[in-house]
Design a protein around this motif. Structure first.
Motif, mmCIF file in Angstrom:
data_model
loop_
_atom_site.group_PDB
_atom_site.id
_atom_site.type_symbol
_atom_site.label_atom_id
_atom_site.label_comp_id
_atom_site.label_asym_id
_atom_site.label_seq_id
_atom_site.Cartn_x
_atom_site.Cartn_y
_atom_site.Cartn_z
ATOM 1 N N VAL A 52 -0.574 5.101 7.395
ATOM 2 C CA VAL A 52 -0.969 5.001 5.846
ATOM 3 C C VAL A 52 -2.450 5.352 5.879
ATOM 4 O O VAL A 52 -3.387 4.959 6.438
ATOM 5 N N GLY A 96 -7.645 2.487 -2.424
ATOM 6 C CA GLY A 96 -7.110 2.710 -3.840
ATOM 7 C C GLY A 96 -6.095 1.569 -4.471
ATOM 8 O O GLY A 96 -6.610 0.905 -5.558
ATOM 9 N N GLN A 106 -5.762 5.841 0.827
ATOM 10 C CA GLN A 106 -4.504 5.341 0.125
ATOM 11 C C GLN A 106 -4.644 3.620 -0.048
ATOM 12 O O GLN A 106 -4.336 3.220 -1.153
ATOM 13 N N GLU A 158 7.125 5.402 6.099
ATOM 14 C CA GLU A 158 6.197 6.655 5.951
ATOM 15 C C GLU A 158 5.309 6.902 6.887
ATOM 16 O O GLU A 158 4.418 7.993 6.775
ATOM 17 N N ALA A 168 0.778 -1.298 -0.077
ATOM 18 C CA ALA A 168 0.058 -0.015 -0.124
ATOM 19 C C ALA A 168 0.936 1.438 0.079
ATOM 20 O O ALA A 168 0.380 2.217 -0.355
ATOM 21 N N THR A 169 2.225 1.082 0.250
ATOM 22 C CA THR A 169 3.006 2.302 0.195
ATOM 23 C C THR A 169 4.124 2.136 -0.711
ATOM 24 O O THR A 169 4.656 0.984 -1.090
ATOM 25 N N GLU A 170 4.551 3.539 -1.266
ATOM 26 C CA GLU A 170 5.532 3.463 -2.111
ATOM 27 C C GLU A 170 7.017 2.728 -1.761
ATOM 28 O O GLU A 170 8.020 2.207 -2.500
#
Length: 241
Positions: free
Chosen positions: A88, A95, A92, A85, A38-40
């Protein structure tokens, strides 16, 4: 060799790309899983790709698997927090989750990779997923117990209608790329709670706890599962005053 079977369900195989799918299918796998983020930052560290690039990599894998009648689970890591990060945002996660399901996955597993989720956050994410068109029966949960919340989070998910829960014998597990991740929810703790709720699992809890105690002994450390420790005679004996 052949893929091992448990009953009539073949063991699921983690498949990152088409080459992996080729190998899995050649060995007879009938259930695969792709594993996204879910995170870059975690996508870059775990798959060496952006989130969008990882989804593009999964697309032909899922399509080919489904065409061959193979069941596909989509794992999504860092759904509640990321060590680089921070927190979250729910939107996000929704998506990326929706994009993963739109590829054709049969099931979505929400991973709390570093164990920072709390019950309210779990309910909020599940509700948002429902509102985005991801139905609860397609959702599973995968909690780590860093803050001792894995069982509480699981109960919140169960109360929302989730019936698929990842757990590990004796609470083993972690993540090599996320050093703050501790073990997974212990299967014994989950089964003890489900027994109390009147949910039949078919799991022999004493036998499982004994196996996990044996495993912990071989690993040279106590099991993090309180149920294992409570049901283990050697553990109980060692804690007598």
């Amino acid at each position: 060799g052949d893929v091992a079977d448990v009953g009539d369900v073949s063991l699921p195989v983690l498949v990152p790309n088409e080459r992996g799918l080729d190998r899995a299918l050649a060995l007879g796998a009938r259930s695969i899983a792709v594993f996204g983020s879910a995170t870059e930052t975690f996508a870059a560290r775990n798959l060496n790709r952006t989130v969008a690039e990882s989804l593009a990599m999964f697309e032909p894998v899922v399509a080919r698997a489904k065409a061959d009648g193979v069941r596909v689970r989509g794992y999504l890591s860092m759904c509640f927090g990321d060590p680089w990060e921070g927190a979250v945002p729910v939107a996000q996660v929704v998506g990326v989750a929706k994009a993963l399901m739109d590829l054709g996955c049969d099931e979505l597993s929400l991973g709390d990779t570093i164990g920072v989720a709390t019950p309210g956050h779990v309910t909020a994410l599940l509700t948002a997923l429902n509102e985005a068109g991801v139905a609860t029966p397609a959702v599973g949960v995968h909690f780590h117990d860093t803050y001792g919340q894995a069982l509480s989070n699981t109960l919140a998910a169960l109360q929302h209608g989730v019936t698929t829960v990842d757990a590990s014998a004796g609470g083993l597990g972690g993540c090599p790329y996320a050093k703050s991740a501790t073990g997974n929810l212990a299967t014994e703790d989950l089964v003890w709670m489900l027994d109390g709720l009147g949910v039949e699992t078919g799991v022999d809890l004493p036998a499982l706890a004994a196996t996990s105690a044996w495993l912990a002994e071989h690993l040279g450390r106590p099991s993090p599962s309180r149920t294992v420790r409570a049901l283990s005679p050697s553990s109980s004996a060692s804690h007598k005053e």
